[in-house]
Write an enzyme that holds these catalytic residues in place. Structure first.
Site, PDB file in Angstrom:
ATOM      1  N   TRP A 185       0.867  -1.195   0.000  1.00 25.09           N
ATOM      2  CA  TRP A 185       0.000   0.000   0.000  1.00 25.09           C
ATOM      3  C   TRP A 185       0.898   1.238   0.000  1.00 25.09           C
ATOM      4  O   TRP A 185       1.853   1.321   0.768  1.00 25.09           O
ATOM      5  CB  TRP A 185      -0.933   0.039   1.227  1.00 25.09           C
ATOM      6  CG  TRP A 185      -1.601   1.373   1.320  1.00 25.09           C
ATOM      7  CD1 TRP A 185      -2.581   1.841   0.491  1.00 25.09           C
ATOM      8  CD2 TRP A 185      -1.283   2.440   2.225  1.00 25.09           C
ATOM      9  NE1 TRP A 185      -2.894   3.141   0.843  1.00 25.09           N
ATOM     10  CE2 TRP A 185      -2.113   3.530   1.903  1.00 25.09           C
ATOM     11  CE3 TRP A 185      -0.364   2.573   3.274  1.00 25.09           C
ATOM     12  CZ2 TRP A 185      -2.066   4.739   2.583  1.00 25.09           C
ATOM     13  CZ3 TRP A 185      -0.312   3.783   3.961  1.00 25.09           C
ATOM     14  CH2 TRP A 185      -1.174   4.850   3.613  1.00 25.09           C
ATOM     15  N   GLU A 226      -3.013  -2.643  -2.604  1.00 24.66           N
ATOM     16  CA  GLU A 226      -4.205  -2.121  -1.919  1.00 24.66           C
ATOM     17  C   GLU A 226      -4.575  -0.737  -2.431  1.00 24.66           C
ATOM     18  O   GLU A 226      -3.809   0.215  -2.313  1.00 24.66           O
ATOM     19  CB  GLU A 226      -3.911  -2.075  -0.416  1.00 24.66           C
ATOM     20  CG  GLU A 226      -5.050  -1.546   0.425  1.00 24.66           C
ATOM     21  CD  GLU A 226      -4.718  -1.570   1.914  1.00 24.66           C
ATOM     22  OE1 GLU A 226      -3.594  -1.974   2.284  1.00 24.66           O
ATOM     23  OE2 GLU A 226      -5.585  -1.160   2.707  1.00 24.66           O
ATOM     24  N   LYS A 228      -7.021   2.782  -2.717  1.00 21.78           N
ATOM     25  CA  LYS A 228      -7.611   3.694  -1.740  1.00 21.78           C
ATOM     26  C   LYS A 228      -8.249   4.874  -2.448  1.00 21.78           C
ATOM     27  O   LYS A 228      -7.769   5.314  -3.492  1.00 21.78           O
ATOM     28  CB  LYS A 228      -6.505   4.166  -0.791  1.00 21.78           C
ATOM     29  CG  LYS A 228      -7.016   4.884   0.423  1.00 21.78           C
ATOM     30  CD  LYS A 228      -5.945   4.966   1.501  1.00 21.78           C
ATOM     31  CE  LYS A 228      -6.479   5.736   2.692  1.00 21.78           C
ATOM     32  NZ  LYS A 228      -5.591   5.717   3.830  1.00 21.78           N
ATOM     33  N   ASP A 259      -9.604  -2.913   0.901  1.00 21.23           N
ATOM     34  CA  ASP A 259      -9.799  -2.536   2.302  1.00 21.23           C
ATOM     35  C   ASP A 259     -11.214  -1.970   2.419  1.00 21.23           C
ATOM     36  O   ASP A 259     -11.607  -1.100   1.633  1.00 21.23           O
ATOM     37  CB  ASP A 259      -8.740  -1.481   2.684  1.00 21.23           C
ATOM     38  CG  ASP A 259      -8.812  -1.049   4.132  1.00 21.23           C
ATOM     39  OD1 ASP A 259      -9.911  -0.653   4.581  1.00 21.23           O
ATOM     40  OD2 ASP A 259      -7.774  -1.062   4.817  1.00 21.23           O
ATOM     41  N   HIS A 262     -11.809   1.791   2.214  1.00 24.79           N
ATOM     42  CA  HIS A 262     -11.157   2.570   1.166  1.00 24.79           C
ATOM     43  C   HIS A 262     -12.048   2.941  -0.011  1.00 24.79           C
ATOM     44  O   HIS A 262     -11.565   3.182  -1.111  1.00 24.79           O
ATOM     45  CB  HIS A 262      -9.919   1.831   0.661  1.00 24.79           C
ATOM     46  CG  HIS A 262      -8.800   1.861   1.653  1.00 24.79           C
ATOM     47  ND1 HIS A 262      -7.524   1.456   1.368  1.00 24.79           N
ATOM     48  CD2 HIS A 262      -8.775   2.261   2.944  1.00 24.79           C
ATOM     49  CE1 HIS A 262      -6.763   1.600   2.432  1.00 24.79           C
ATOM     50  NE2 HIS A 262      -7.506   2.076   3.406  1.00 24.79           N
ATOM     51  N   HIS A 286      -8.902  -6.407   3.626  1.00 23.41           N
ATOM     52  CA  HIS A 286      -8.580  -5.744   4.881  1.00 23.41           C
ATOM     53  C   HIS A 286      -9.911  -5.464   5.557  1.00 23.41           C
ATOM     54  O   HIS A 286     -10.646  -4.564   5.160  1.00 23.41           O
ATOM     55  CB  HIS A 286      -7.819  -4.433   4.639  1.00 23.41           C
ATOM     56  CG  HIS A 286      -6.344  -4.633   4.601  1.00 23.41           C
ATOM     57  ND1 HIS A 286      -5.440  -3.602   4.567  1.00 23.41           N
ATOM     58  CD2 HIS A 286      -5.610  -5.774   4.633  1.00 23.41           C
ATOM     59  CE1 HIS A 286      -4.212  -4.093   4.555  1.00 23.41           C
ATOM     60  NE2 HIS A 286      -4.287  -5.404   4.592  1.00 23.41           N
ATOM     61  N   ASP A 294     -12.309   6.655   6.283  1.00 17.94           N
ATOM     62  CA  ASP A 294     -11.453   5.490   6.506  1.00 17.94           C
ATOM     63  C   ASP A 294     -10.910   5.544   7.938  1.00 17.94           C
ATOM     64  O   ASP A 294      -9.741   5.806   8.164  1.00 17.94           O
ATOM     65  CB  ASP A 294     -10.309   5.530   5.479  1.00 17.94           C
ATOM     66  CG  ASP A 294      -9.328   4.389   5.656  1.00 17.94           C
ATOM     67  OD1 ASP A 294      -9.771   3.307   6.077  1.00 17.94           O
ATOM     68  OD2 ASP A 294      -8.136   4.584   5.363  1.00 17.94           O
ATOM     69  N   ASP A 296     -10.747   3.255  10.370  1.00 21.14           N
ATOM     70  CA  ASP A 296     -10.081   2.079  10.943  1.00 21.14           C
ATOM     71  C   ASP A 296     -10.608   1.699  12.321  1.00 21.14           C
ATOM     72  O   ASP A 296      -9.840   1.373  13.222  1.00 21.14           O
ATOM     73  CB  ASP A 296      -8.557   2.283  10.966  1.00 21.14           C
ATOM     74  CG  ASP A 296      -7.996   2.553   9.584  1.00 21.14           C
ATOM     75  OD1 ASP A 296      -7.995   1.620   8.774  1.00 21.14           O
ATOM     76  OD2 ASP A 296      -7.591   3.696   9.304  1.00 21.14           O
ATOM     77  N   ASP A 326      -7.482  -4.846   9.557  1.00 19.80           N
ATOM     78  CA  ASP A 326      -6.760  -3.576   9.469  1.00 19.80           C
ATOM     79  C   ASP A 326      -7.492  -2.503  10.258  1.00 19.80           C
ATOM     80  O   ASP A 326      -8.186  -1.674   9.680  1.00 19.80           O
ATOM     81  CB  ASP A 326      -6.575  -3.159   8.006  1.00 19.80           C
ATOM     82  CG  ASP A 326      -5.663  -1.940   7.882  1.00 19.80           C
ATOM     83  OD1 ASP A 326      -5.019  -1.585   8.883  1.00 19.80           O
ATOM     84  OD2 ASP A 326      -5.603  -1.341   6.796  1.00 19.80           O
TER      85      ASP A 326
HETATM   86  C1  RNT Z   1      -3.944   2.525   4.795  1.00 14.06           C
HETATM   87  C2  RNT Z   1      -4.101   1.097   4.464  1.00 14.06           C
HETATM   88  C3  RNT Z   1      -3.009   0.194   4.948  1.00 14.06           C
HETATM   89  C4  RNT Z   1      -2.544   0.497   6.334  1.00 14.06           C
HETATM   90  C5  RNT Z   1      -1.505  -0.456   6.859  1.00 14.06           C
HETATM   91  C6  RNT Z   1      -0.880   0.005   8.127  1.00 14.06           C
HETATM   92  O1  RNT Z   1      -5.047   3.268   4.525  1.00 14.06           O
HETATM   93  O2  RNT Z   1      -5.340   0.644   4.924  1.00 14.06           O
HETATM   94  O3  RNT Z   1      -3.425  -1.124   4.841  1.00 14.06           O
HETATM   95  O4  RNT Z   1      -3.611   0.545   7.231  1.00 14.06           O
HETATM   96  O5  RNT Z   1      -0.606  -0.704   5.885  1.00 14.06           O
HETATM   97 ZN    ZN Z   2      -5.710  -1.489   4.702  1.00 11.94          ZN
END
Ligand code: RNT
Ligand code: ZN
Length: 420
Positions: A185, A226, A228, A259, A262, A286, A294, A296, A326
């Protein structure tokens, strides 16, 4: 085995039998699905490089709950506690910045030997390992760019790091005798209106070509990228978009990573699985919970989590879709975050495996949408929780909230004694 749990399991078994579902087979299936637990929840994505910079790249951890792990030993100690509260056999997902070495190296010098401590430990507790090159929190992440930077020197620095990461991933797979997912990523992008959107993507494509051209065993390493939509300070333009990586993956037969945080908030990541699985072989997920952005957040047992695991289970995709976590929340106990999020993903898998999918498909094909909706809704209160409880008992982990007291005790005896 607790008699009540056993009795309730027997009841659930006969209940599901009427729907043609063999609960013992379901548990066998669940047991074989590993979750790749993200190491970075344990220390707020700091890692153990001596030259590390504050977290950058448009991602952010909020909160300052005391007791974060400060070195590989503490992180492993925390993870052992976490794995003891989660049913099944899983994997640990490492980022390159989590070296376990006294050598003062930079990220472009990593070698398998710098992660040997992790491999030895993984063997000891019988888990697999996944890997990620780290292209943020570093002074070579310049002007917001890494692999797509206009300056070749900067691109080459990161190409080298990513090539080395593949070698580390290959080492993990060889040692632990299971495939290692190596996920890339990058934060590259601009905050505001962007004039040349094409050139950075062209450079990224060329950088990826150089990275994946190195010699490695493709049966051991699955490379994923990945995408985004945006990050903090990178709102307008992200080089590594979903279209970009999906196209790259199809053309070059690599894996892809999606993810759940994302995409645009009105899009659901789960709805994309059935599309991409028609065109790529292997997908990494993810699993996280976006809240308005985003963010998390720790995975909840919510509709989108359920929809996602059902996409895997209904289509028998568990050999082609890899589940990773994630999230990073430092406002709550970091171990509790891991335990809650991971248990929720497994609960969701159990629920998905107990769905009378073939019956639902028949309703769908015969246009009996009344029955389809009725059963989709009724199954939410089917006795799946008795199956989950039994699974936990079988695996020797708490089936209910009893794990929380264990974490509180760990907090008092271990985490709160760690000085900053
Ligand atoms: C960032 C991505 C990525 C990170 C990790 C730490 O937006 O989601 O996966 O969260 O690499
Ligand atoms: Zn991620």
């Amino acid at each position: 085995m607790n008699k009540e749990i056993k009795d309730r399991f027997e009841y659930a078994k006969s209940f599901y039998k009427k729907l043609n579902i063999d609960v013992d087979k379901v548990l066998e299936r669940v047991r074989k699905i590993p979750i790749s637990v993200n190491c970075w929840q344990g220390d707020d994505v700091k890692g153990f490089m001596n030259n590390s910079q504050p977290l950058s790249g448009g991602i952010m951890v909020t909160g300052n709950h005391p007791g974060a792990a400060r070195n590989p030993y503490e992180l492993r100690q925390d993870l052992e506690k976490v794995f003891s509260l989660i049913p099944g056999n899983h994997k640990l997902n490492l980022h390159a910045i989590y070296i376990d070495s006294d050598e003062k190296i930079d990220i472009d010098q990593i070698e398998p030997k710098h992660y040997k401590g992790w491999v030895d430990w993984a063997k000891k507790i019988n888990i697999g390992l996944d890997f990620n090159p780290t292209l943020f929190s570093h002074n070579m992440y310049k002007d917001g760019f890494t692999l797509s930077h206009p300056d070749k020197k900067i691109r080459d620095f990161w190409i080298n790091h990513c090539q080395r990461s593949i070698k580390v991933a290959e080492y993990f797979a060889t040692e632990l005798k299971q495939k290692c997912v190596n996920n890339l990523w990058i934060p590259d992008g601009y905050k505001d209106f962007t004039v040349d959107k094409f050139s950075p993507r062209k450079r990224l494509k060329e950088s990826l070509n150089s990275i994946y051209a190195i010699d490695y065993d493709k049966s051991k390493v699955l490379n994923t990228m990945e995408s985004k939509l945006f990050g903090i300070g990178i709102e307008a333009y992200t080089v590594g978009s979903n279209e970009f990586y999906l196209s790259y993956a199809i053309e070059n037969k690599t894996g892809l990573c999606m993810d759940m945080g994302h995409f645009h908030p009105t899009e659901q990541c789960s709805q994309k699985v059935s599309t991409v699985m028609n065109f790529i072989d292997e997908l990494l997920l993810h699993m996280t919970r976006p809240m308005r952005w985003d963010s998390d957040h720790v995975v909840s047992l919510d509709d989108e989590t359920q929809e996602m695991t059902s996409e895997i289970i209904r289509n028998n995709f568990e050999d082609r879709i890899h589940i990773a976590l994630d999230f990073f929340d430092a406002t709550i106990n970091r171990l509790a975050a891991w335990v809650i999020g991971t248990r929720n993903v497994i609960k969701s898998i159990v629920k998905s495996c107990l769905e009378p999918t073939s019956i639902l498909k028949q309703f769908e094909l015969s246009n009996d949408f009344t029955s389809r909706l009725a059963i989709i809704e009724e199954q939410k209160s089917f006795p799946w929780v008795d199956v989950w409880n039994y699974y936990c008992e079988q695996e020797g982990v708490p089936y209910d909230g009893a794990w929380l007291e264990e974490i509180k005790e760990y907090e008092r005896n271990v985490q709160f004694k760690r000085k900053r």
